[in-house]
Design an enzyme around this catalytic site. Structure first.
Site, PDB file in Angstrom:
ATOM      1  CB  SER A 142      16.653  76.929  59.473  1.00  0.00           C
ATOM      2  OG  SER A 142      16.237  77.615  59.126  1.00  0.00           O
ATOM      3  CE1 TYR A 155      15.188  77.733  64.565  1.00  0.00           C
ATOM      4  CE2 TYR A 155      14.924  78.738  62.385  1.00  0.00           C
ATOM      5  CZ  TYR A 155      15.052  78.179  63.303  1.00  0.00           C
ATOM      6  OH  TYR A 155      15.433  76.342  63.036  1.00  0.00           O
TER       7      TYR A 155
HETATM    8  N1  NAD Z   1      11.113  72.226  62.150  1.00  0.00           N
HETATM    9  C1  NAD Z   1      11.568  73.276  61.076  1.00  0.00           C
HETATM   10  O1  NAD Z   1      10.827  73.557  60.766  1.00  0.00           O
HETATM   11  C2  NAD Z   1      12.131  73.560  60.958  1.00  0.00           C
HETATM   12  C3  NAD Z   1      13.218  74.167  60.182  1.00  0.00           C
HETATM   13  C4  NAD Z   1      14.535  74.725  59.259  1.00  0.00           C
HETATM   14  C5  NAD Z   1      15.081  74.130  60.815  1.00  0.00           C
HETATM   15  N2  NAD Z   1      14.803  73.591  61.645  1.00  0.00           N
HETATM   16  C6  NAD Z   1      16.314  72.953  62.566  1.00  0.00           C
HETATM   17  O2  NAD Z   1      16.243  71.275  62.579  1.00  0.00           O
HETATM   18  C7  NAD Z   1      16.463  70.948  64.343  1.00  0.00           C
HETATM   19  C8  NAD Z   1      15.921  69.809  64.897  1.00  0.00           C
HETATM   20  O3  NAD Z   1      14.723  70.547  64.549  1.00  0.00           O
HETATM   21  P1  NAD Z   1      13.537  69.719  65.067  1.00  0.00           P
HETATM   22  O4  NAD Z   1      12.406  71.113  64.066  1.00  0.00           O
HETATM   23  O5  NAD Z   1      13.643  68.376  64.531  1.00  0.00           O
HETATM   24  O6  NAD Z   1      12.679  70.233  66.334  1.00  0.00           O
HETATM   25  P2  NAD Z   1      12.011  69.357  67.372  1.00  0.00           P
HETATM   26  O7  NAD Z   1      12.096  70.024  68.938  1.00  0.00           O
HETATM   27  O8  NAD Z   1      11.168  68.334  67.261  1.00  0.00           O
HETATM   28  O9  NAD Z   1      14.003  68.231  67.777  1.00  0.00           O
HETATM   29  C9  NAD Z   1      14.904  69.450  68.374  1.00  0.00           C
HETATM   30  C10 NAD Z   1      15.361  68.058  69.598  1.00  0.00           C
HETATM   31  O10 NAD Z   1      16.865  69.043  70.300  1.00  0.00           O
HETATM   32  C11 NAD Z   1      16.574  68.525  71.551  1.00  0.00           C
HETATM   33  N3  NAD Z   1      17.464  69.528  72.606  1.00  0.00           N
HETATM   34  C12 NAD Z   1      17.094  71.429  72.085  1.00  0.00           C
HETATM   35  N4  NAD Z   1      17.854  71.801  73.535  1.00  0.00           N
HETATM   36  C13 NAD Z   1      18.542  71.106  73.237  1.00  0.00           C
HETATM   37  C14 NAD Z   1      20.139  70.554  73.891  1.00  0.00           C
HETATM   38  N5  NAD Z   1      20.263  71.851  74.652  1.00  0.00           N
HETATM   39  N6  NAD Z   1      20.723  69.324  73.833  1.00  0.00           N
HETATM   40  C15 NAD Z   1      20.115  68.558  73.313  1.00  0.00           C
HETATM   41  N7  NAD Z   1      19.620  68.382  72.875  1.00  0.00           N
HETATM   42  C16 NAD Z   1      18.997  69.157  72.660  1.00  0.00           C
HETATM   43  C17 NAD Z   1      15.580  68.984  72.046  1.00  0.00           C
HETATM   44  O11 NAD Z   1      14.910  68.403  73.000  1.00  0.00           O
HETATM   45  C18 NAD Z   1      13.763  67.370  70.584  1.00  0.00           C
HETATM   46  O12 NAD Z   1      14.374  66.646  70.664  1.00  0.00           O
HETATM   47  C19 NAD Z   1      16.778  72.072  64.749  1.00  0.00           C
HETATM   48  O13 NAD Z   1      18.465  73.425  64.732  1.00  0.00           O
HETATM   49  C20 NAD Z   1      15.698  72.992  63.971  1.00  0.00           C
HETATM   50  O14 NAD Z   1      15.886  74.670  64.918  1.00  0.00           O
HETATM   51  C21 NAD Z   1      13.722  73.125  62.176  1.00  0.00           C
END
Ligand code: NAD
Length: 273
Positions: A142, A155
């Site tokens: 991130s 985080y």
């Molecule tokens: N959305 C943002 O603004 C943002 C910004 C920077 C980084 N990220 C990162 O992007 C990645 C994806 O997140 P997202 O934003 O798509 O969120 P999201 O919640 O839509 O998707 C995350 C997925 O990970 C799954 N998950 C959670 N814990 C788990 C586990 N223990 N084992 C297997 N699966 C698991 C959840 O069920 C979900 O389907 C994450 O690492 C998040 O930190 C997101």
């Protein structure tokens, strides 16, 4: 099934948000796509979408906090698709709050998923990549792994550790023909707020709005990641905020950098609260 491009990708957290968008992006490029997630209903729904795109696809319920779950995924890939070309360590959750507000159990919870989940991905798939003689890891960190705003200590720490681990792995695995990339986006629209642990209701609302009101879509991020990863970029910065943050951190004197960060934080709180 459409004859696939002979390329195979594994994505953790593939049932939602960026994981789902990456799954669809690679499926459109005719890759065979294996997603794992703890959310079975969403995983099955994404699997149907991937199949409708005409590519080979597979979903397995697997938890990145359980090494043997990931090992079962790797075993399935070896047995059914003869291996895997790219592994995306993407599953993640969020915690918000000051050091005083954040319970130790939330620190342990987020580090076990966001950091150790990525460690387990590297541990399980590196032997398979070495056996094949090639492979590529892409880990979702991130922009919070590069610049660190207050009230996001857990985080920030989990994501900066993913950047550190990816740098280490890039050097450690280069001689085995294993490529490594790390993705550092700013906020974009996903379901991440569903996992958010945050005791302060106002901060929770603010963080939720940053995610749900973002104009950036997971599809845009996924398209950028696909293009950069195919060009073997190490640091993938999909948006201008993340690029600017990294630039200022590298080139501003630290006093100016911290002043700029606290102004940016005040502005973003005004926008969201
Ligand atoms: N959305 C943002 O603004 C943002 C910004 C920077 C980084 N990220 C990162 O992007 C990645 C994806 O997140 P997202 O934003 O798509 O969120 P999201 O919640 O839509 O998707 C995350 C997925 O990970 C799954 N998950 C959670 N814990 C788990 C586990 N223990 N084992 C297997 N699966 C698991 C959840 O069920 C979900 O389907 C994450 O690492 C998040 O930190 C997101």
């Amino acid at each position: 099934m459409r004859a696939h491009s002979n390329k195979r990708i594994f994505i953790s957290g593939g049932a939602s948000g960026l994981g789902q968008a990456l799954a669809e992006r690679y499926a459109k490029a005719a890759w065979a796509v294996f997603i794992c997630d703890i959310n079975e209903a969403r995983g099955e729904a994404v699997l149907q979408k991937l199949k409708a795109l005409g590519t080979d696809a597979h979903f397995m319920r697997a938890d990145v906090t359980v090494l043997s779950d990931l090992q079962l995924c790797a075993d399935w890939l070896r047995a059914n698709w003869g291996g895997v070309d790219t592994v995306v360590n993407n599953a993640g959750v969020a915690v918000g709050g000051t050091i005083g507000e954040t319970p130790m159990e939330d620190w342990e919870w987020i580090l076990n998923i966001n950091l150790l989940g990525v460690v387990r991905g590297f541990k399980v798939f590196t032997p398979l990549f070495k056996e094949q003689g090639h492979g590529q890891f892409i880990s979702t960190a991130s922009a919070a792994g590069l610049v660190h705003l207050p009230r996001m200590g857990a985080y920030n720490a989990s994501k900066s550790a993913v950047v550190a681990l990816s740098e280490t792995m890039k050097l450690e695995l280069a001689s085995s023909n294993i490529r490594v990339s790390v993705v550092c986006p700013s906020f974009f629209k996903t379901n991440l707020v569903e996992s958010l642990r945050c005791v302060d209701p106002e901060a929770r609302l603010a963080a939720g709005r940053l995610l749900t009101d973002s104009l950036r879509s997971a599809d845009t991020i996924a398209d950028f990641v696909y293009n950069k990863a195919e060009r073997n970029r190490f640091m993938i910065l999909p948006d201008k905020e993340a690029r600017a943050a990294r630039f200022f951190k590298r080139f501003l004197p630290s006093s100016l950098f911290f002043r700029a960060l606290s102004q940016a934080e005040t502005l973003s709180l005004k926008k969201t609260v």
